[in-house]
Design an enzyme around this catalytic site. Structure first.
Site, mmCIF file in Angstrom:
data_model
loop_
_atom_site.group_PDB
_atom_site.id
_atom_site.type_symbol
_atom_site.label_atom_id
_atom_site.label_comp_id
_atom_site.label_asym_id
_atom_site.label_seq_id
_atom_site.Cartn_x
_atom_site.Cartn_y
_atom_site.Cartn_z
ATOM 1 N N GLN A 95 0.840 -1.202 0.000
ATOM 2 C CA GLN A 95 0.000 0.000 0.000
ATOM 3 C C GLN A 95 0.872 1.248 0.000
ATOM 4 O O GLN A 95 1.797 1.370 0.815
ATOM 5 C CB GLN A 95 -0.914 0.007 1.230
ATOM 6 C CG GLN A 95 -1.933 1.133 1.211
ATOM 7 C CD GLN A 95 -2.890 1.095 2.401
ATOM 8 O OE1 GLN A 95 -2.700 0.327 3.339
ATOM 9 N NE2 GLN A 95 -3.903 1.940 2.360
ATOM 10 N N SER A 96 0.582 2.162 -0.912
ATOM 11 C CA SER A 96 1.351 3.413 -0.987
ATOM 12 C C SER A 96 0.473 4.645 -0.791
ATOM 13 O O SER A 96 0.982 5.718 -0.494
ATOM 14 C CB SER A 96 2.091 3.513 -2.325
ATOM 15 O OG SER A 96 1.177 3.532 -3.394
ATOM 16 N N HIS A 101 -8.392 1.673 -1.294
ATOM 17 C CA HIS A 101 -8.772 1.637 -2.710
ATOM 18 C C HIS A 101 -8.738 0.200 -3.199
ATOM 19 O O HIS A 101 -7.811 -0.553 -2.901
ATOM 20 C CB HIS A 101 -7.835 2.514 -3.561
ATOM 21 C CG HIS A 101 -6.398 2.322 -3.235
ATOM 22 N ND1 HIS A 101 -5.797 2.913 -2.144
ATOM 23 C CD2 HIS A 101 -5.438 1.584 -3.828
ATOM 24 C CE1 HIS A 101 -4.526 2.550 -2.085
ATOM 25 N NE2 HIS A 101 -4.286 1.725 -3.098
HETATM 26 P P1 AMP Z 1 -1.355 1.029 -3.643
HETATM 27 O O1 AMP Z 1 0.087 0.763 -3.937
HETATM 28 O O2 AMP Z 1 -2.206 -0.212 -3.503
HETATM 29 O O3 AMP Z 1 -1.509 1.968 -2.465
HETATM 30 O O4 AMP Z 1 -1.947 1.746 -4.929
HETATM 31 C C1 AMP Z 1 -1.927 3.129 -5.090
HETATM 32 C C2 AMP Z 1 -2.253 3.362 -6.529
HETATM 33 O O5 AMP Z 1 -2.677 4.702 -6.682
HETATM 34 C C3 AMP Z 1 -1.081 3.156 -7.479
HETATM 35 O O6 AMP Z 1 -1.431 2.169 -8.445
HETATM 36 C C4 AMP Z 1 -0.873 4.532 -8.084
HETATM 37 O O7 AMP Z 1 -0.493 4.459 -9.430
HETATM 38 C C5 AMP Z 1 -2.229 5.162 -7.911
HETATM 39 N N1 AMP Z 1 -2.274 6.615 -7.837
HETATM 40 C C6 AMP Z 1 -1.522 7.410 -7.036
HETATM 41 N N2 AMP Z 1 -1.889 8.701 -7.175
HETATM 42 C C7 AMP Z 1 -2.894 8.708 -8.096
HETATM 43 C C8 AMP Z 1 -3.699 9.740 -8.672
HETATM 44 N N3 AMP Z 1 -3.538 11.043 -8.331
HETATM 45 N N4 AMP Z 1 -4.642 9.379 -9.576
HETATM 46 C C9 AMP Z 1 -4.807 8.095 -9.910
HETATM 47 N N5 AMP Z 1 -4.095 7.078 -9.405
HETATM 48 C C10 AMP Z 1 -3.139 7.376 -8.503
#
Ligand code: AMP
Length: 115
Positions: A95-96, A101
């Protein structure tokens, strides 16, 4: 809304996003770094940090993410062939962004185990 939550800012309309579905509880938009031909994130409007923060009282909302993912999949034409849903929790889970989500990934064959 917590300060600096990117996804809260998308919900509020303060940051641009390619929104493809929304209702009174959730918003779905395209991931800016797609890992598949279709890569959409479904989020609750309410700020919830991660899957671990879905308490019993939020079980309905957690379910709505999956229901909305189905709407998205049909809309994107991947429902028939299939797709993958991913929820990452915490650093080790990958998670980042700390607003929960649900990833909807499709348009190619998914492999297992995940990376
Ligand atoms: P996770 O690593 O599961 O937390 O997924 C975070 C996701 O959010 C990643 O796939 C990113 O590419 C996506 N992401 C981050 N910022 C944005 C944004 N402003 N709009 C759309 N997607 C984003």
């Amino acid at each position: 809304m917590p300060d600096n939550c990117v996804f809260c800012r998308i919900v509020a309309g303060e940051l641009p996003a390619k929104i493809i579905y929304q209702d009174d509880q959730v918003v779905a938009f395209r991931d800016t770094n797609p890992q598949a031909p279709v890569h959409i994130l479904v989020i609750p409007r309410e700020h919830i940090a991660g899957p671990l923060d879905f308490t019993d009282g939020l079980a309905g909302l957690a379910g709505q993410l999956i229901v909305a993912a189905g709407h998205v999949a049909r809309q994107e034409g991947i429902a028939g062939d299939g797709y993958r849903l991913v929820l990452n929790q915490g650093r080790q889970g990958g998670q980042s962004v700390f607003h929960v989500h649900l990833h909807v990934l499709g348009g190619r064959r998914m492999t297992w185990p995940p990376g």
